[in-house]
Design an enzyme around this catalytic site. Structure first.
Site, PDB file in Angstrom:
ATOM      1  N   GLY A 159     -17.717  -2.135  -0.013  1.00 38.47           N
ATOM      2  CA  GLY A 159     -18.054  -2.627   0.982  1.00 38.47           C
ATOM      3  C   GLY A 159     -17.228  -1.235   2.291  1.00 38.47           C
ATOM      4  O   GLY A 159     -16.453  -0.665   1.776  1.00 38.47           O
ATOM      5  N   ASP A 200     -10.863  -7.798   0.014  1.00 38.42           N
ATOM      6  CA  ASP A 200     -12.204  -7.460   0.360  1.00 38.42           C
ATOM      7  C   ASP A 200     -12.703  -8.030   1.911  1.00 38.42           C
ATOM      8  O   ASP A 200     -11.602  -8.812   2.164  1.00 38.42           O
ATOM      9  CB  ASP A 200     -13.028  -8.757  -1.068  1.00 38.42           C
ATOM     10  CG  ASP A 200     -14.441  -7.926  -0.763  1.00 38.42           C
ATOM     11  OD1 ASP A 200     -14.771  -7.408  -0.349  1.00 38.42           O
ATOM     12  OD2 ASP A 200     -15.359  -8.732  -1.820  1.00 38.42           O
ATOM     13  N   ALA A 251     -15.720  -9.295   4.792  1.00 36.36           N
ATOM     14  CA  ALA A 251     -16.735 -10.190   4.812  1.00 36.36           C
ATOM     15  C   ALA A 251     -17.665  -9.770   5.631  1.00 36.36           C
ATOM     16  O   ALA A 251     -17.351  -8.497   7.040  1.00 36.36           O
ATOM     17  CB  ALA A 251     -16.175 -11.205   5.248  1.00 36.36           C
ATOM     18  N   GLU A 269     -18.077 -10.687  -6.852  1.00 36.13           N
ATOM     19  CA  GLU A 269     -16.951 -10.668  -5.340  1.00 36.13           C
ATOM     20  C   GLU A 269     -16.235 -11.762  -5.685  1.00 36.13           C
ATOM     21  O   GLU A 269     -15.457 -12.399  -5.875  1.00 36.13           O
ATOM     22  CB  GLU A 269     -17.068 -11.120  -4.079  1.00 36.13           C
ATOM     23  CG  GLU A 269     -17.719  -8.290  -3.448  1.00 36.13           C
ATOM     24  CD  GLU A 269     -18.433  -8.489  -2.502  1.00 36.13           C
ATOM     25  OE1 GLU A 269     -18.233  -8.077  -2.137  1.00 36.13           O
ATOM     26  OE2 GLU A 269     -19.037  -9.520  -2.137  1.00 36.13           O
ATOM     27  N   LYS A 295     -19.927 -13.787   2.614  1.00 35.61           N
ATOM     28  CA  LYS A 295     -20.092 -11.965   1.947  1.00 35.61           C
ATOM     29  C   LYS A 295     -21.370 -11.439   1.616  1.00 35.61           C
ATOM     30  O   LYS A 295     -22.134 -12.192   1.681  1.00 35.61           O
ATOM     31  CB  LYS A 295     -18.999 -12.374   1.609  1.00 35.61           C
ATOM     32  CG  LYS A 295     -17.741 -12.395   1.802  1.00 35.61           C
ATOM     33  CD  LYS A 295     -16.413 -12.545   0.884  1.00 35.61           C
ATOM     34  CE  LYS A 295     -16.742 -11.008  -0.133  1.00 35.61           C
ATOM     35  NZ  LYS A 295     -16.648  -9.759   0.615  1.00 35.61           N
TER      36      LYS A 295
END
Ligand code: 5RP
Length: 227
Positions: free
Chosen positions: A34, A86, A88, A108, A99
């Site tokens: 992302g 990561d 969200a 993920e 997610k």
């Protein structure tokens, strides 16, 4: 006043500050997907000698990591990851997540499951009192699209095919609006994952994040559940 992208960059820097002092030269780091993670990868690039390699959750992140000179290993080559970092789409105060806005939810969830600690990095717009405003991404086997959609409607959801999008695993995504989790997101996660044809749904509640670093105009808020 910082823009949303500047806040994402701040969250990425906060994750680097948490992770970097704990990495060893043989450490392998789990890396998500992302625009927030893109900032994290860019920051990692200047510290690539502080750890051995990364395991990536998407082709997109793999390309960015490799372009930054960071070695990317297959998850099958790795048995431990001290951290998975990561973003969200939504985070609640119990560190349950939605997610999959970028469509990488299955990889993920797999990479996160191997890591000792999931560090979630978000700007403050992602922090919610209760999950459910963001449509739930569900990765599905294409053959099962209509069968899954019927089951989802029974649960009160309004599924919509993500047009023109194929996941890194060759599957499709249904984005589902209208689901109410009634503060039981882990139950919903299990229920949805159990529908034949669902690869996985974007609820991360059975196993959520361990730490959320939420970037706001006033600085970084650190949300962590006590054991
Ligand atoms: C990708 C994801 C991302 O973490 C989520 O969509 C947040 O993305 P961004 O950092 O661009 O706001 O789950 O599948």
């Amino acid at each position: 006043m910082m823009t949303q992208d500047q806040l994402k960059q701040q969250a990425a820097q906060a994750a680097l500050d948490v992770v970097l002092p704990q990495l060893q030269p043989d450490s392998v780091l789990g890396v998500g997907t992302g625009s927030t993670v893109d900032h994290f990868i860019d920051l990692l690039a200047t510290h690539r000698d502080a750890f051995r390699a990364a395991v990536s959750s998407s082709e997109r992140s793999t390309q960015r990591l490799q372009a930054a000179g960071i070695q990317v290993l297959d998850l099958n080559q790795v048995s431990t990851l001290p951290f998975y970092v990561d973003g969200a789409d939504e985070v609640d105060h119990q560190l349950n997540l939605i997610k999959g806005g970028g469509g990488a939810l299955t990889r993920e969830k797999i990479v996160a499951s191997v890591a000792d600690r999931f560090v979630c990095i978000v700007d403050e717009s992602k922090l919610v009192e209760a999950l459910g405003r963001f449509p739930l991404p569900i990765e599905i086997i294409p053959l099962a699209r209509e069968a899954v959609a019927r089951e989802i409607r029974q649960l009160g959801g309004r599924p919509q095919l993500r047009e023109g999008f194929i996941t890194d695993n060759g599957n499709q995504i249904l984005d589902v609006a209208g689901l109410a989790y009634d503060n039981r997101p882990a139950e919903f996660e299990a229920l949805i994952n159990n529908i034949p044809g669902v690869v996985t749904c974007g609820l991360f509640a059975i196993a959520g994040a361990h730490l959320a670093l939420v970037a706001g105009q006033e600085g970084i808020a650190r949300l962590e559940l006590q054991d």
